[in-house]
Design an enzyme around this catalytic site. Sequence first.
Site, PDB file in Angstrom:
ATOM      1  N   HIS A  20       0.859  -1.198   0.000  1.00 29.90           N
ATOM      2  CA  HIS A  20       0.000   0.000   0.000  1.00 29.90           C
ATOM      3  C   HIS A  20       0.886   1.236   0.000  1.00 29.90           C
ATOM      4  O   HIS A  20       1.255   1.763   1.047  1.00 29.90           O
ATOM      5  CB  HIS A  20      -0.927  -0.001   1.225  1.00 29.90           C
ATOM      6  CG  HIS A  20      -2.049   0.986   1.105  1.00 29.90           C
ATOM      7  ND1 HIS A  20      -3.370   0.599   1.060  1.00 29.90           N
ATOM      8  CD2 HIS A  20      -2.064   2.337   0.996  1.00 29.90           C
ATOM      9  CE1 HIS A  20      -4.142   1.667   0.936  1.00 29.90           C
ATOM     10  NE2 HIS A  20      -3.358   2.741   0.901  1.00 29.90           N
ATOM     11  N   HIS A  22       1.285   4.855  -2.465  1.00 27.45           N
ATOM     12  CA  HIS A  22       0.759   5.655  -3.579  1.00 27.45           C
ATOM     13  C   HIS A  22       1.897   6.328  -4.334  1.00 27.45           C
ATOM     14  O   HIS A  22       2.732   7.001  -3.732  1.00 27.45           O
ATOM     15  CB  HIS A  22      -0.204   6.716  -3.053  1.00 27.45           C
ATOM     16  CG  HIS A  22      -1.479   6.167  -2.508  1.00 27.45           C
ATOM     17  ND1 HIS A  22      -2.642   6.106  -3.247  1.00 27.45           N
ATOM     18  CD2 HIS A  22      -1.789   5.638  -1.297  1.00 27.45           C
ATOM     19  CE1 HIS A  22      -3.615   5.580  -2.510  1.00 27.45           C
ATOM     20  NE2 HIS A  22      -3.114   5.285  -1.323  1.00 27.45           N
ATOM     21  N   ASP A  24       1.836   8.929  -6.309  1.00 28.93           N
ATOM     22  CA  ASP A  24       1.830  10.381  -6.249  1.00 28.93           C
ATOM     23  C   ASP A  24       2.084  10.917  -4.845  1.00 28.93           C
ATOM     24  O   ASP A  24       2.184  12.138  -4.654  1.00 28.93           O
ATOM     25  CB  ASP A  24       0.522  10.952  -6.799  1.00 28.93           C
ATOM     26  CG  ASP A  24      -0.708  10.450  -6.063  1.00 28.93           C
ATOM     27  OD1 ASP A  24      -0.604   9.448  -5.323  1.00 28.93           O
ATOM     28  OD2 ASP A  24      -1.794  11.035  -6.233  1.00 28.93           O
ATOM     29  N   GLY A 181      -9.935   7.594  -2.762  1.00 25.46           N
ATOM     30  CA  GLY A 181     -10.732   8.794  -2.614  1.00 25.46           C
ATOM     31  C   GLY A 181     -11.645   8.698  -1.405  1.00 25.46           C
ATOM     32  O   GLY A 181     -11.533   7.781  -0.590  1.00 25.46           O
ATOM     33  N   HIS A 208      -9.844   0.573  -0.602  1.00 20.05           N
ATOM     34  CA  HIS A 208      -9.672   1.464   0.545  1.00 20.05           C
ATOM     35  C   HIS A 208     -10.939   1.414   1.393  1.00 20.05           C
ATOM     36  O   HIS A 208     -12.034   1.743   0.914  1.00 20.05           O
ATOM     37  CB  HIS A 208      -9.462   2.914   0.072  1.00 20.05           C
ATOM     38  CG  HIS A 208      -8.055   3.244  -0.287  1.00 20.05           C
ATOM     39  ND1 HIS A 208      -7.485   2.879  -1.494  1.00 20.05           N
ATOM     40  CD2 HIS A 208      -7.095   3.935   0.386  1.00 20.05           C
ATOM     41  CE1 HIS A 208      -6.240   3.330  -1.544  1.00 20.05           C
ATOM     42  NE2 HIS A 208      -5.970   3.971  -0.412  1.00 20.05           N
ATOM     43  N   GLU A 211     -10.753   3.366   6.885  1.00 18.81           N
ATOM     44  CA  GLU A 211      -9.762   4.402   7.213  1.00 18.81           C
ATOM     45  C   GLU A 211     -10.514   5.681   7.560  1.00 18.81           C
ATOM     46  O   GLU A 211     -10.556   6.107   8.710  1.00 18.81           O
ATOM     47  CB  GLU A 211      -8.810   4.645   6.041  1.00 18.81           C
ATOM     48  CG  GLU A 211      -7.785   5.735   6.320  1.00 18.81           C
ATOM     49  CD  GLU A 211      -7.076   6.218   5.059  1.00 18.81           C
ATOM     50  OE1 GLU A 211      -5.991   6.802   5.210  1.00 18.81           O
ATOM     51  OE2 GLU A 211      -7.607   6.062   3.949  1.00 18.81           O
ATOM     52  N   ASP A 322       1.974   4.094   2.842  1.00 20.50           N
ATOM     53  CA  ASP A 322       0.886   4.878   2.254  1.00 20.50           C
ATOM     54  C   ASP A 322       1.429   5.962   1.340  1.00 20.50           C
ATOM     55  O   ASP A 322       1.228   5.915   0.130  1.00 20.50           O
ATOM     56  CB  ASP A 322      -0.020   5.454   3.349  1.00 20.50           C
ATOM     57  CG  ASP A 322      -1.393   5.853   2.829  1.00 20.50           C
ATOM     58  OD1 ASP A 322      -1.755   5.442   1.707  1.00 20.50           O
ATOM     59  OD2 ASP A 322      -2.116   6.556   3.553  1.00 20.50           O
TER      60      ASP A 322
END
Length: 379
Positions: A20, A22, A24, A181, A208, A211, A322
């Site tokens: 997990h 990302h 970006d 998102g 996701h 969370e 993350d």
Amino acid sequence: MSTLDGFQAQLRALPKVSLHDHLDGSLRPQTLIDLAAEVGHELPTADPEALQEIFRTNANSGDLVKYLEAFAHTTAVMQSAENLRRVAREYVEDLAADGVVYSEVRWAPEQHLAGGLTLDETVEAVQAGLNDGVEAVEANDGVIAVGQLISAMRQADHAEEIVELALRHRDAGVVGFDIAGPEAGFPPSRFAASFTRLAEQMLPATVHAGEADGLESVRGALVDGRAQRLGHGIRVAEDITLTSGPESRSKIGDGGEDLIEVELGPVATWVRDRQIHLETSPTSNLQTGAVSALTGKTEAELAHHPFDMLYQLGFNVGVNTDNRLVSGVTLTGELAALAEAFDYGLAELADFQINAIEASFLGYEEREVLAAHILEAWQ
């Protein structure tokens, strides 16, 4: 060198698994500065250390809006094939330098079309960069494998198109699908047809959930999203009831009391008994308020994270970063922090790597080979 530094150096050299992370959220600060200058995007500062500190401070502020500010900067510079390729190559090199031998990098191609690229061109550019990175690592006698997780943004309602994109590239680097998102207001049931399409084509999904929203988000990921893994998933702990007191020997929970009895609700039971993997990200879970939502503690600390409780109860937990740039973390650092908070040794930290590789979207034979390599090194 301090004892902690020595322990981290030992951990860094051991093979690890990241599921997990990302793309970006994991740029190098200097790369962000370089690319921003090229495209004319204004950053808060052109000093890499100061930029990293701004992002880390915003992440630790307890303000989700501030946490997310970094992504406006990173996505702004990731709108060309050349830039996507560079970011992806450096992503692989940085993970390998931290001892990661297998990673699944998630990102949302629909957020990288402002420069005129098509969805397919974005995926191809990222894959070219990942391939460049793997080749560079291998040229230095390293070992790493990386697969793409294609994310659809829940609020954009392009899931059907993004599913088809993932399916088109499943034999060219894409190993699975994700939705990201805002959880609240955008449940997996909105995309049920897309998850059915994935199931029909047998492309696995992680979702996701648990969370930024609670137990119903986890239930929706399992039922409507057919999730093989849960992105974060820590709020499954809302379905666990602890009765505690001084009589028992087993310590569990947030700092303190001895466990007498545990009762798991139906969702928690399903997640544990089916060994649905939880892609936890300890520091990020603190920064985004997921731990505070569970504990009611405004100033939550790592010791308040339900990670250890879930691990002791037999849940299948893994450790992730993350967003390495935004949170200012590494996988080595996250493992060291958990070891300090919960008194883990190498045996427990190795468990988390095996949990992750066995829950990965690699094929069975590849998982077996990597698991054997990891076990041998950690033992």
